[in-house]
Design an enzyme around this catalytic site. Structure first.
Site, PDB file in Angstrom:
ATOM      1  N   HIS A   1       0.941  -1.183  -0.001  1.00 61.98           N
ATOM      2  CA  HIS A   1      -0.004  -0.047  -0.007  1.00 61.98           C
ATOM      3  C   HIS A   1       0.971   1.369  -0.002  1.00 61.98           C
ATOM      4  CE1 HIS A   1      -4.023  -1.514   0.904  1.00 61.98           C
ATOM      5  NE2 HIS A   1      -3.312  -2.722   1.015  1.00 61.98           N
TER       6      HIS A   1
ATOM      7  N   ASP B   1      -5.726   6.034   1.536  1.00 57.43           N
ATOM      8  CA  ASP B   1      -5.790   4.484   1.148  1.00 57.43           C
ATOM      9  C   ASP B   1      -7.289   4.039   1.437  1.00 57.43           C
ATOM     10  OD1 ASP B   1      -3.881   2.039   1.152  1.00 57.43           O
ATOM     11  OD2 ASP B   1      -5.916   1.548   2.462  1.00 57.43           O
TER      12      ASP B   1
ATOM     13  N   TRP C   1      14.514 -20.150  -1.946  1.00 62.23           N
ATOM     14  CA  TRP C   1      15.244 -19.096  -1.336  1.00 62.23           C
ATOM     15  C   TRP C   1      14.265 -18.756  -0.034  1.00 62.23           C
ATOM     16  CZ3 TRP C   1      19.665 -16.728  -1.835  1.00 62.23           C
ATOM     17  CH2 TRP C   1      19.867 -15.663  -1.331  1.00 62.23           C
TER      18      TRP C   1
ATOM     19  N   ALA D   1      12.883 -11.898  -1.445  1.00 66.31           N
ATOM     20  CA  ALA D   1      13.746 -11.963  -2.632  1.00 66.31           C
ATOM     21  C   ALA D   1      13.083 -10.827  -3.642  1.00 66.31           C
ATOM     22  CB  ALA D   1      13.377 -13.273  -3.483  1.00 66.31           C
TER      23      ALA D   1
ATOM     24  N   HIS E   1       0.455 -15.735  -5.472  1.00 71.05           N
ATOM     25  CA  HIS E   1      -0.471 -15.658  -4.476  1.00 71.05           C
ATOM     26  C   HIS E   1      -1.813 -14.530  -5.050  1.00 71.05           C
ATOM     27  CE1 HIS E   1       1.382 -11.647  -3.535  1.00 71.05           C
ATOM     28  NE2 HIS E   1       0.478 -11.430  -2.475  1.00 71.05           N
TER      29      HIS E   1
ATOM     30  N   ASN F   1       0.061  -5.835  -6.677  1.00 69.54           N
ATOM     31  CA  ASN F   1       1.137  -5.551  -6.957  1.00 69.54           C
ATOM     32  C   ASN F   1       2.044  -6.440  -8.003  1.00 69.54           C
ATOM     33  OD1 ASN F   1       1.403  -2.722  -5.845  1.00 69.54           O
ATOM     34  ND2 ASN F   1       0.841  -3.885  -4.185  1.00 69.54           N
ATOM     35  N   SER F   2       1.958  -7.672  -7.227  1.00 69.71           N
ATOM     36  CA  SER F   2       2.675  -8.953  -7.941  1.00 69.71           C
ATOM     37  C   SER F   2       2.234  -8.993  -9.385  1.00 69.71           C
ATOM     38  CB  SER F   2       2.496 -10.162  -7.075  1.00 69.71           C
ATOM     39  OG  SER F   2       3.279  -9.979  -6.113  1.00 69.71           O
TER      40      SER F   2
ATOM     41  N   GLU G   1       3.183  -6.561 -11.600  1.00 68.76           N
ATOM     42  CA  GLU G   1       4.876  -6.653 -11.740  1.00 68.76           C
ATOM     43  C   GLU G   1       4.931  -7.641 -13.121  1.00 68.76           C
ATOM     44  OE1 GLU G   1       6.505  -7.237  -8.140  1.00 68.76           O
ATOM     45  OE2 GLU G   1       5.665  -5.215  -7.636  1.00 68.76           O
TER      46      GLU G   1
HETATM   47  N1  UDP Z   1       7.655  -8.865  -2.817  1.00 74.64           N
HETATM   48  C1  UDP Z   1       9.084  -8.908  -2.952  1.00 74.64           C
HETATM   49  N2  UDP Z   1       9.792 -10.137  -2.569  1.00 74.64           N
HETATM   50  C2  UDP Z   1       9.453 -10.993  -1.850  1.00 74.64           C
HETATM   51  C3  UDP Z   1       7.793 -10.857  -1.777  1.00 74.64           C
HETATM   52  C4  UDP Z   1       7.194  -9.845  -2.254  1.00 74.64           C
HETATM   53  O1  UDP Z   1       9.772  -8.068  -3.599  1.00 74.64           O
HETATM   54  O2  UDP Z   1       9.674 -12.149  -1.519  1.00 74.64           O
HETATM   55  C5  UDP Z   1       7.284  -7.664  -3.222  1.00 74.64           C
HETATM   56  C6  UDP Z   1       6.587  -7.741  -4.656  1.00 74.64           C
HETATM   57  O3  UDP Z   1       7.298  -7.467  -5.751  1.00 74.64           O
HETATM   58  C7  UDP Z   1       5.354  -6.861  -4.461  1.00 74.64           C
HETATM   59  C8  UDP Z   1       5.187  -6.796  -2.927  1.00 74.64           C
HETATM   60  O4  UDP Z   1       6.281  -7.028  -2.350  1.00 74.64           O
HETATM   61  O5  UDP Z   1       5.842  -5.736  -5.063  1.00 74.64           O
HETATM   62  C9  UDP Z   1       3.776  -7.456  -2.585  1.00 74.64           C
HETATM   63  O6  UDP Z   1       2.757  -6.934  -2.893  1.00 74.64           O
HETATM   64  P1  UDP Z   1       1.347  -7.543  -3.418  1.00 74.64           P
HETATM   65  O7  UDP Z   1       0.421  -6.729  -3.421  1.00 74.64           O
HETATM   66  O8  UDP Z   1       1.741  -8.553  -4.323  1.00 74.64           O
HETATM   67  O9  UDP Z   1       1.134  -8.661  -2.251  1.00 74.64           O
HETATM   68  P2  UDP Z   1       0.839  -8.337  -0.729  1.00 74.64           P
HETATM   69  O10 UDP Z   1       2.221  -8.476  -0.226  1.00 74.64           O
HETATM   70  O11 UDP Z   1       0.341  -6.884  -0.542  1.00 74.64           O
HETATM   71  O12 UDP Z   1      -0.056  -9.398  -0.039  1.00 74.64           O
END
Ligand code: UDP
Length: 476
Positions: free
Chosen positions: A16, A116, A339, A343, A360, A364-365, A368
């Site tokens: 967020h 938010d 890992w 990561a 999951h 954001n994922s 990406e």
């Molecule tokens: N992330 C990361 N490495 C990890 C786990 C998550 O860089 O091992 C980052 C991922 O790239 C994303 C964010 O954490 O930018 C997770 O946001 P998302 O909305 O996908 O899921 P949330 O964590 O909010 O459930």
């Protein structure tokens, strides 16, 4: 006139906070209209979260941009809550007097308060101060449509969603199976549900809703919101789809070990498994994943986190000896890397060796993954991820569906994971279609944020509106 400021009020979760900050920075970079950013920072409810937030802020402060961070006084978190969404909403509300005081004390004109989506209780503060208010919606337009439509569904569906007959009608989406609704809606007696209906209602009071999506990704549902179809014919606030808003890390001198390992793998050969900031597995589920991966025969990079400490919520670094079957690491050492801690997901997805992503499905994922054109297999675990999975498979066609047993804490059997990985990576028709679609979405995402693209123009319209808002004096 002093440069008007846009006041941001993010919540503390990385997904967020970083998304909202990045959106704010994009506003700063707009040509023509000078705006500054003021970020009101709530002290997060745990020490671990507080130190994460402090780290993010000190990096941003070093960036030299026109951003001012104001730490709000700490408040005592609620202790009698039932669920997380209820907790966040109530904790935010306790900050109302501090938010009011912080905004009233600003020396420059205030263009708007951007909150938010968990912070709609603070719309009363913006109204009192006569400051325009916007919501920054970190998830997708599909989830926004559901939120806006919830007050209608609340009247129409009088039983639990799981007990209703047929599908849930969310305008702009294909009929949604009740099992694809977000976790907080699955128990109407739980205060989480009541808070979701509350926020959905209050979104209607805002001057606009900024959404981290691109018009090209979710055309139908954005049109349904704009036409008032989600809100019983009542016009919804203007929607600004400005995404994908992705905050990239500055380049490092040394590539991360995961990225170096990917450098030794053939193109598009590796399936990435990574489950956000909150995903973790216990040994029985980790064993199923291990068996599924091994039997699939495909290369993998598996970011595995372990259960939180007692009383905690955050995953811990995985103890691989405890979580994995005997001999698994040895048997798969030529094909896979496990890992055990966070990561660099974006750098990994950017690597040409990655050919698929078991995720999951946090938004954001997803963005990406689309940004780099990587097809997905969603494995929803919490929050709105079940709806995201549905959107990715049935709506966008960029993902291969996976059978997740919601009644067994989203358990996935080894054979199912094996099937999905083979489908995603193996070159069959279903996998190819998802790959092709993901590549289409990659192109659409990149065009959207370029000069003249849909998200670029939405951001321009937003900055014009915000600038107009600055003419309004704050009542003190
Ligand atoms: N992330 C990361 N490495 C990890 C786990 C998550 O860089 O091992 C980052 C991922 O790239 C994303 C964010 O954490 O930018 C997770 O946001 P998302 O909305 O996908 O899921 P949330 O964590 O909010 O459930």
């Amino acid at each position: 006139m002093a440069t008007p400021t846009v006041v941001l009020l993010p919540v503390w979760g990385t997904g967020h906070l970083m998304s909202m900050l990045e959106a704010g920075k994009r506003l700063l970079r707009r040509r023509g209209r000078a705006l500054s950013l003021t970020v009101l920072v709530m002290r997060p409810p745990t020490e671990q979260l507080a130190s994460e937030v402090a780290g993010h802020i000190s990096r941003e402060e070093a960036s030299g941009l026109d951003i001012c961070f104001i730490q709000l006084p700490a408040v005592a978190p609620p202790v009698d809550h039932v669920g997380i969404e209820e907790f966040v909403s109530r904790f935010v509300l306790l900050h109302a007097p501090h938010v009011r005081a912080a905004i009233s004390g600003l020396a420059c004109p205030v263009a708007a308060l951007v909150i938010d989506f968990f912070c709609t209780t603070l719309l009363d503060v913006s109204r009192e101060l006569a400051v325009p208010a916007y919501v920054y919606f970190t998830s997708n337009a599909a989830m926004l449509a559901l939120f806006l439509h919830l007050p209608v569904l609340h009247e129409e569906v009088t039983v639990e969603f799981e007990e209703m007959e047929g599908m849930v009608d969310v305008p702009g989406l294909p009929p949604v199976p009740p099992s694809s609704l977000p976790l907080p809606l699955m128990d109407k007696k739980n205060p989480n549900y009541t808070w979701f209906v509350y926020h959905g209602r209050r979104f209607m009071e805002t001057d606009g809703i900024i959404v981290n999506t691109a018009a090209e990704l979710e055309q139908r549902v954005i049109a349904a919101i704009a036409d008032g179809r989600c809100t019983h014919g009542v016009r919804a606030p203007t929607i600004y789809p400005i995404g994908p808003v992705i905050s990239f890390n500055p380049p490092t001198n040394q590539p991360h070990e995961c990225v170096r390992w990917l450098g030794t793998q053939p193109p598009a050969s590796v399936v990435l498994l990574c489950f956000g900031s909150g995903g973790f597995f216990t040994a029985p589920q980790a064993h199923e994943i291990a068996r599924g991966l091994e039997h699939s025969g495909h290369r993998f990079l598996w970011v595995l986190r372990g259960p939180p400490v007692p009383g905690g919520r955050k995953p811990t670094d995985a103890n691989l000896e405890e979580l994995l079957p005997d001999g698994f690491l040895e048997r798969t050492k030529d094909k896979g890397l496990v890992w055990p801690t966070i990561a660099p997901q974006k750098e990994i997805l950017a690597h040409s060796a990655v050919g698929g992503f078991v995720t999951h499905g946090g938004w954001n994922s997803v963005l990406e993954s689309l940004w780099f054109g990587v097809p997905m297999a969603p494995w929803p675990l919490y929050a709105e991820q079940h709806l995201n999975a549905f959107v990715l498979v049935a709506g966008m066609g960029v993902a291969v569906a996976m059978k997740v047993d919601r009644k067994r804490k989203n358990f996935v059997e080894a054979a199912e994971l094996e099937r999905v990985v083979k489908t995603l990576m193996g070159g069959g028709e279903e996998g190819w279609k998802a790959r092709e679609k993901a590549m289409e979405m990659k192109a659409a995402c990149r065009m959207a944020v370029e000069e003249g693209g849909s998200s670029y123009c939405a951001l321009q319209r937003l900055s014009e509106e915000l600038y107009k808002g600055a003419a309004v004096e704050v009542k003190k």
